[in-house]
Every structure is written in structure tokens, then in C-alpha cells.
Scaffold this motif. Structure first.
Motif, mmCIF file in Angstrom:
data_model
loop_
_atom_site.group_PDB
_atom_site.id
_atom_site.type_symbol
_atom_site.label_atom_id
_atom_site.label_comp_id
_atom_site.label_asym_id
_atom_site.label_seq_id
_atom_site.Cartn_x
_atom_site.Cartn_y
_atom_site.Cartn_z
ATOM 1 N N TYR A 79 51.433 37.473 65.202
ATOM 2 C CA TYR A 79 50.655 36.314 65.935
ATOM 3 C C TYR A 79 49.713 36.795 67.066
ATOM 4 C CZ TYR A 79 49.529 31.943 68.517
ATOM 5 O OH TYR A 79 49.075 30.796 69.298
ATOM 6 N N LEU A 80 50.310 37.909 67.905
ATOM 7 C CA LEU A 80 49.577 38.375 68.952
ATOM 8 C C LEU A 80 48.366 39.402 68.380
ATOM 9 C CD1 LEU A 80 52.671 39.424 71.209
ATOM 10 C CD2 LEU A 80 50.664 37.816 71.713
ATOM 11 N N ILE A 81 48.517 39.938 67.288
ATOM 12 C CA ILE A 81 47.498 40.953 66.636
ATOM 13 C C ILE A 81 46.371 39.905 66.347
ATOM 14 C CG2 ILE A 81 46.941 42.156 64.714
ATOM 15 C CD1 ILE A 81 49.678 43.594 65.046
ATOM 16 N N VAL A 82 46.558 38.726 65.571
ATOM 17 C CA VAL A 82 45.681 38.149 65.175
ATOM 18 C C VAL A 82 44.922 37.352 66.401
ATOM 19 C CG1 VAL A 82 45.074 35.791 63.866
ATOM 20 C CG2 VAL A 82 46.631 37.513 62.869
ATOM 21 N N SER A 93 54.169 29.832 76.491
ATOM 22 C CA SER A 93 54.230 28.567 75.632
ATOM 23 C C SER A 93 53.413 28.324 74.270
ATOM 24 C CB SER A 93 53.655 27.576 76.643
ATOM 25 O OG SER A 93 52.350 27.483 76.939
ATOM 26 N N ALA A 94 52.264 29.214 74.302
ATOM 27 C CA ALA A 94 51.511 29.155 72.720
ATOM 28 C C ALA A 94 52.499 29.815 71.780
ATOM 29 C CB ALA A 94 50.151 29.946 73.071
ATOM 30 N N LEU A 95 52.867 30.946 72.214
ATOM 31 C CA LEU A 95 53.846 31.797 71.518
ATOM 32 C C LEU A 95 55.232 30.915 70.960
ATOM 33 C CD1 LEU A 95 54.052 34.474 69.852
ATOM 34 C CD2 LEU A 95 55.600 35.214 71.785
ATOM 35 N N LEU A 99 56.065 29.964 67.122
ATOM 36 C CA LEU A 99 57.438 30.361 66.676
ATOM 37 C C LEU A 99 58.366 29.278 66.384
ATOM 38 C CD1 LEU A 99 57.652 33.777 68.443
ATOM 39 C CD2 LEU A 99 57.031 33.244 66.255
ATOM 40 N N ARG A 100 58.031 28.062 66.990
ATOM 41 C CA ARG A 100 58.842 26.828 66.963
ATOM 42 C C ARG A 100 60.459 27.257 67.733
ATOM 43 N NH1 ARG A 100 57.414 25.428 61.073
ATOM 44 N NH2 ARG A 100 55.311 24.821 61.340
ATOM 45 N N LEU A 132 49.719 36.069 80.464
ATOM 46 C CA LEU A 132 49.195 36.372 79.175
ATOM 47 C C LEU A 132 50.196 37.444 78.494
ATOM 48 C CD1 LEU A 132 45.259 36.606 79.858
ATOM 49 C CD2 LEU A 132 46.838 34.525 78.822
ATOM 50 N N ILE A 133 50.136 37.502 77.333
ATOM 51 C CA ILE A 133 50.989 38.388 76.673
ATOM 52 C C ILE A 133 49.999 39.218 75.626
ATOM 53 C CG2 ILE A 133 52.678 38.844 74.985
ATOM 54 C CD1 ILE A 133 53.603 35.675 75.471
#
Length: 193
Positions: A79-82, A93-95, A99-100, A132-133
């Protein structure tokens, strides 16, 4: 019932798994117009999808072992790469939503990835209370060289299709995804997803 054509390394039972599943659930009664040739073709298609899923699981397992990460860790890094490639900023919170998983589980995951030097947390440029991650360049390169290059080979199979064939396959996969959605599973309504 006739047998389906088996593939190399596949036994007769495996080649008929979806045929038996369909007959046991009344699918053949719902589609009486299907003849033996249709049922054999559908069975072959379902088994081909099962082999694709198995290949994906084996690749995923091998990549997790290579990078020494869990499935959840790999999903987070993907997810982070995309997001990074699309110029999107990722917050915890987005992550968590992607990932639910709970915020507490997200914090544990991020702590683990940070300890392993896979991610860095930075202050959000517009909200100093948020973080931010970002994936580290080393982890992104490792993921690209191991999994990414292999996963990109899917493109080869898609590129060999005509535009019309791609549209048929895309529609089929979208339709199948909708058909097996948990929205159609009364038994799953009370489960935590």
C-alpha cells in the motif's frame, strides 16, 4: 458425470473439485441449458483460477520469507509503495482503514516496521499533530527486486490479449468478484470482517 481434463501435476479429484462443488449446490439445476461440454469447460476455468490463486499464494509466501515479514506487513508495504508512486500521503488512519485493522494494531505494525527500518514516520506538513508514513528506499528496492519484478510478469499475459479479450476477461473477473462477495453470504453477516 464426465471428468474434466487434468493439467500436469493435477490428480483427477483436483481436476473435478469445482464440478463437484457446483453439482452439490444446485448450480446445474439453475442452468439446465448447460450441457456436458459446458460443464467441463466451466470446471476447467474454475480449476485454472484455483491454480492462479495457488501460484499467487506461493509467491506471496516466498516473498514474505525473503523479506522476513508477515502477510500484514507485506500488505502495508505494498500500500505504501503504491501510494508513494501516486504521490499520495499516507497517515496511520489511512493505513488502518486499508488493512481493516484497529488503530492499536496499526500502531504495533508501524512500530515493528520502523524497528526493521522498513518505514519512517514524519510530521505531516499541514497538520503538526499527525504523522505520515513512508517506505524506506532500501525496502522499496528490495520489494521491487523480489516481488515486484515477478508480479509484473502478469502484464505479459495481459499484453498478449487483444483489447476485446481483455475487456471480456476484465468483465468476467469483476462479475465473479461480485458473485463471491460476502454481501451474498447470509452466514457471514455477523462475522467481523
Amino acid at each position: 458425470m464426465g471428468s474434466s481434463e487434468t493439467q500436469p501435476g493435477e490428480d483427477r479429484v483436483s481436476s473435478n473439485l469445482y464440478r463437484l462443488d457446483a453439482s452439490g449446490t444446485g448450480v446445474e439445476r439453475e442452468f439446465p441449458q448447460l450441457d456436458e461440454r459446458d460443464l467441463t469447460g466451466i470446471s476447467r476455468l474454475m480449476n485454472t483460477l484455483a491454480r492462479l490463486r495457488e501460484a499467487e499464494l506461493l509467491l506471496s509466501e516466498a516473498s514474505r520469507k525473503y523479506m522476513k515479514l508477515s502477510d500484514q506487513d507485506m500488505r502495508a508495504l505494498h500500500y505504501l509503495i503504491v501510494a508513494q508512486r501516486q504521490g499520495e500521503m499516507v497517515t496511520p488512519s489511512a493505513l488502518s482503514a486499508h488493512l481493516r485493522i484497529s488503530p492499536a494494531s496499526t500502531t504495533k505494525l508501524l512500530n515493528r516496521l520502523e524497528r526493521g527500518h522498513h518505514i519512517v514516520r514524519r510530521l505531516h506538513p499541514h497538520d503538526r499533530r499527525a504523522f505520515l508514513i513512508e517506505i524506506t528506499p532500501e525496502t522499496e528496492a528490495s520489494a521491487r527486486e523480489s516481488v515486484g519484478r515477478h508480479q509484473a510478469r502478469r502484464f505479459h499475459a495481459a499484453a498478449r490479449l487483444s483489447a476485446d479479450e481483455r475487456e471480456v476477461v476484465t468483465q468476467f473477473l469483476a462479475d465473479m468478484t461480485a458473485e463471491i462477495s460476502l454481501d451474498h453470504a447470509d452466514w457471514a453477516r455477523d462475522l467481523d470482517h
